[in-house]
Design a protein around this motif. Structure first.
Motif, PDB file in Angstrom:
ATOM      1  N   LEU A  68      33.388  24.287  42.778  1.00 28.95           N
ATOM      2  CA  LEU A  68      33.964  25.289  43.682  1.00 28.95           C
ATOM      3  C   LEU A  68      34.413  26.525  42.911  1.00 28.95           C
ATOM      4  O   LEU A  68      34.111  27.660  43.296  1.00 28.95           O
ATOM      5  CB  LEU A  68      35.145  24.670  44.438  1.00 28.95           C
ATOM      6  CG  LEU A  68      35.960  25.620  45.327  1.00 28.95           C
ATOM      7  CD1 LEU A  68      35.119  26.126  46.490  1.00 28.95           C
ATOM      8  CD2 LEU A  68      37.207  24.899  45.844  1.00 28.95           C
ATOM      9  N   LEU A  69      35.124  26.326  41.814  1.00 23.82           N
ATOM     10  CA  LEU A  69      35.634  27.454  41.036  1.00 23.82           C
ATOM     11  C   LEU A  69      34.521  28.167  40.274  1.00 23.82           C
ATOM     12  O   LEU A  69      34.664  29.343  39.916  1.00 23.82           O
ATOM     13  CB  LEU A  69      36.706  26.965  40.052  1.00 23.82           C
ATOM     14  CG  LEU A  69      37.955  26.329  40.676  1.00 23.82           C
ATOM     15  CD1 LEU A  69      38.917  25.862  39.589  1.00 23.82           C
ATOM     16  CD2 LEU A  69      38.658  27.314  41.605  1.00 23.82           C
ATOM     17  N   VAL A  77      35.073  27.285  32.133  1.00 21.56           N
ATOM     18  CA  VAL A  77      36.458  27.531  32.547  1.00 21.56           C
ATOM     19  C   VAL A  77      36.739  26.854  33.883  1.00 21.56           C
ATOM     20  O   VAL A  77      37.818  26.292  34.110  1.00 21.56           O
ATOM     21  CB  VAL A  77      36.735  29.040  32.615  1.00 21.56           C
ATOM     22  CG1 VAL A  77      38.147  29.315  33.107  1.00 21.56           C
ATOM     23  CG2 VAL A  77      36.509  29.693  31.260  1.00 21.56           C
ATOM     24  N   ALA A  78      35.780  26.886  34.781  1.00 18.90           N
ATOM     25  CA  ALA A  78      35.966  26.314  36.121  1.00 18.90           C
ATOM     26  C   ALA A  78      36.191  24.813  36.050  1.00 18.90           C
ATOM     27  O   ALA A  78      37.121  24.277  36.675  1.00 18.90           O
ATOM     28  CB  ALA A  78      34.756  26.627  36.987  1.00 18.90           C
ATOM     29  N   GLY A  82      39.417  22.506  36.830  1.00 15.96           N
ATOM     30  CA  GLY A  82      39.316  21.428  37.810  1.00 15.96           C
ATOM     31  C   GLY A  82      40.042  20.170  37.387  1.00 15.96           C
ATOM     32  O   GLY A  82      40.507  19.391  38.234  1.00 15.96           O
ATOM     33  N   VAL A  83      40.155  19.959  36.078  1.00 19.92           N
ATOM     34  CA  VAL A  83      40.875  18.780  35.584  1.00 19.92           C
ATOM     35  C   VAL A  83      42.340  18.833  35.985  1.00 19.92           C
ATOM     36  O   VAL A  83      42.980  17.796  36.220  1.00 19.92           O
ATOM     37  CB  VAL A  83      40.732  18.681  34.050  1.00 19.92           C
ATOM     38  CG1 VAL A  83      41.532  17.506  33.499  1.00 19.92           C
ATOM     39  CG2 VAL A  83      39.269  18.544  33.659  1.00 19.92           C
ATOM     40  N   ALA A 126      37.767  21.661  50.671  1.00 19.19           N
ATOM     41  CA  ALA A 126      37.280  23.045  50.779  1.00 19.19           C
ATOM     42  C   ALA A 126      35.906  23.185  50.139  1.00 19.19           C
ATOM     43  O   ALA A 126      35.043  23.919  50.652  1.00 19.19           O
ATOM     44  CB  ALA A 126      38.275  23.996  50.110  1.00 19.19           C
ATOM     45  N   HIS A 127      35.674  22.473  49.050  1.00 21.60           N
ATOM     46  CA  HIS A 127      34.354  22.529  48.416  1.00 21.60           C
ATOM     47  C   HIS A 127      33.285  21.958  49.338  1.00 21.60           C
ATOM     48  O   HIS A 127      32.191  22.533  49.496  1.00 21.60           O
ATOM     49  CB  HIS A 127      34.387  21.750  47.091  1.00 21.60           C
ATOM     50  CG  HIS A 127      33.048  21.627  46.448  1.00 21.60           C
ATOM     51  ND1 HIS A 127      32.289  20.464  46.507  1.00 21.60           N
ATOM     52  CD2 HIS A 127      32.304  22.523  45.741  1.00 21.60           C
ATOM     53  CE1 HIS A 127      31.155  20.650  45.853  1.00 21.60           C
ATOM     54  NE2 HIS A 127      31.128  21.883  45.379  1.00 21.60           N
ATOM     55  N   GLY A 128      33.586  20.821  49.963  1.00 20.07           N
ATOM     56  CA  GLY A 128      32.619  20.248  50.897  1.00 20.07           C
ATOM     57  C   GLY A 128      32.380  21.140  52.098  1.00 20.07           C
ATOM     58  O   GLY A 128      31.250  21.250  52.592  1.00 20.07           O
ATOM     59  N   HIS A 129      33.438  21.796  52.577  1.00 20.43           N
ATOM     60  CA  HIS A 129      33.305  22.675  53.734  1.00 20.43           C
ATOM     61  C   HIS A 129      32.433  23.884  53.409  1.00 20.43           C
ATOM     62  O   HIS A 129      31.580  24.295  54.224  1.00 20.43           O
ATOM     63  CB  HIS A 129      34.689  23.124  54.193  1.00 20.43           C
ATOM     64  CG  HIS A 129      34.657  24.033  55.373  1.00 20.43           C
ATOM     65  ND1 HIS A 129      34.353  23.590  56.650  1.00 20.43           N
ATOM     66  CD2 HIS A 129      34.879  25.381  55.486  1.00 20.43           C
ATOM     67  CE1 HIS A 129      34.388  24.609  57.498  1.00 20.43           C
ATOM     68  NE2 HIS A 129      34.698  25.710  56.817  1.00 20.43           N
ATOM     69  N   LEU A 130      32.608  24.475  52.226  1.00 18.02           N
ATOM     70  CA  LEU A 130      31.839  25.655  51.850  1.00 18.02           C
ATOM     71  C   LEU A 130      30.367  25.325  51.606  1.00 18.02           C
ATOM     72  O   LEU A 130      29.494  26.159  51.828  1.00 18.02           O
ATOM     73  CB  LEU A 130      32.431  26.297  50.600  1.00 18.02           C
ATOM     74  CG  LEU A 130      33.802  26.974  50.774  1.00 18.02           C
ATOM     75  CD1 LEU A 130      34.302  27.508  49.441  1.00 18.02           C
ATOM     76  CD2 LEU A 130      33.703  28.114  51.792  1.00 18.02           C
TER      77      LEU A 130
END
Length: 280
Positions: A68-69, A77-78, A82-83, A126-130
């Motif tokens: 997502l990031l 970096v993303a 996420g961790v 939110a990741h699944g939604h996008l």
């Protein structure tokens, strides 16, 4: 009854040509085998499964939120950021475990862990939604919820609840010990501060040609006293002089040594030399 074989060694007398010596003798004996502790095995199994759930949740959340990031920043970096989402509530649960015998202090990490879990689950969803896979997002968010729930149950399996009176007793004893521990760096800081102040006064007095001690006589030392050369004076010698002068308190010795050396003396070094004198 189940048994197991063990070896037992013991010294036994052995005589050869009329001379007896003690030698090692090995003997195999059968001893009862203790019953299997199923409670302990189950408790360890629950702990292992909880650790597996947390590991899976951390991996899934990192992959999902990292992807997502990565839409906005570099992938390395993303995924590193996420961790932090699952690591936050894992950290809070670890602190909650450490404070398990102090319910009042454990409330803050418990609440923070719940909020961190909500944020992590929302980011996964939110990741699944996008990506158009809201079912995958919801299932992925449930992974973190299951992991936290499993670890909470594992913590309860290891918990040893205290009755109110015992909890108060533990709190008072801990407060007393924590107070003593807190005073260690405070005393060291005060000793260093006093030594620095005295060293600064001595340095200013040396620059002006005067004396930093208001009680010192303007006429200087008696003629039969040989002044000490600070350049050759060591901390060990200064501690010995203070000891021979009847100074026993560690803080007082540190101040005296600092004054004789013209610089701040290390409290740890002074204490080490004092131990030699006390043991003599």
């Amino acid at each position: 009854m189940k048994t197991r074989t063990i070896e037992r060694k013991r010294l036994v007398p052995h005589t050869v040509d009329g001379e007896t010596e003690l030698v090692l003798d090995t003997e195999k004996i059968e001893v009862p085998l203790p019953p299997r502790d199923w409670d302990s095995l189950v408790r360890h199994g629950v702990t292992v499964l909880a650790c597996v759930l947390v590991t899976v949740s951390l991996a899934w959340t990192t992959a999902s939120i990292g992807d997502l990031l990565a839409m906005a920043v570099v992938a390395a970096v993303a995924y590193g950021a996420g961790v932090a989402f699952d690591a936050a509530w894992i950290l809070c649960m670890a602190v909650e475990w450490l404070l398990r015998y102090d319910p009042e202090r454990a409330k803050v990490p418990r609440r923070a862990g719940h909020w961190a879990l909500v944020v992590s689950m929302a980011a996964v969803y939110a990741h699944g939604h996008l990506t158009g896979e809201w079912v995958v997002g919801a299932a992925g968010a449930a992974v973190s919820l299951l992991a936290k729930g499993g670890w909470t149950i594992a913590m309860r399996a290891h918990a040893r609840p205290l009755d109110p009176r015992t909890a108060q007793w533990v709190a008072k004893r801990r407060a007393a010990v924590d107070g003593k521990l807190a005073m260690i760096p405070v005393r060291r800081e005060l000793v260093r501060g006093e030594a620095l102040v005295e060293a600064e006064q001595l340095a200013r007095a040396a620059e002006s040609g005067g004396s930093a001690d208001p009680d010192s006589s303007a006429a200087g030392p008696p003629p039969n006293v040989t002044p000490i050369d600070r350049k050759t004076l060591t901390t060990k010698d200064a501690v010995r002089i203070a000891w021979e002068s009847g100074i026993r308190d560690t803080d007082s010795v540190v101040r005296d040594v600092s004054a004789r050396l013209g610089r701040a003396a290390s409290p740890d070094t002074v204490e080490r030399y004092l131990r030699d004198h006390r043991g003599a």
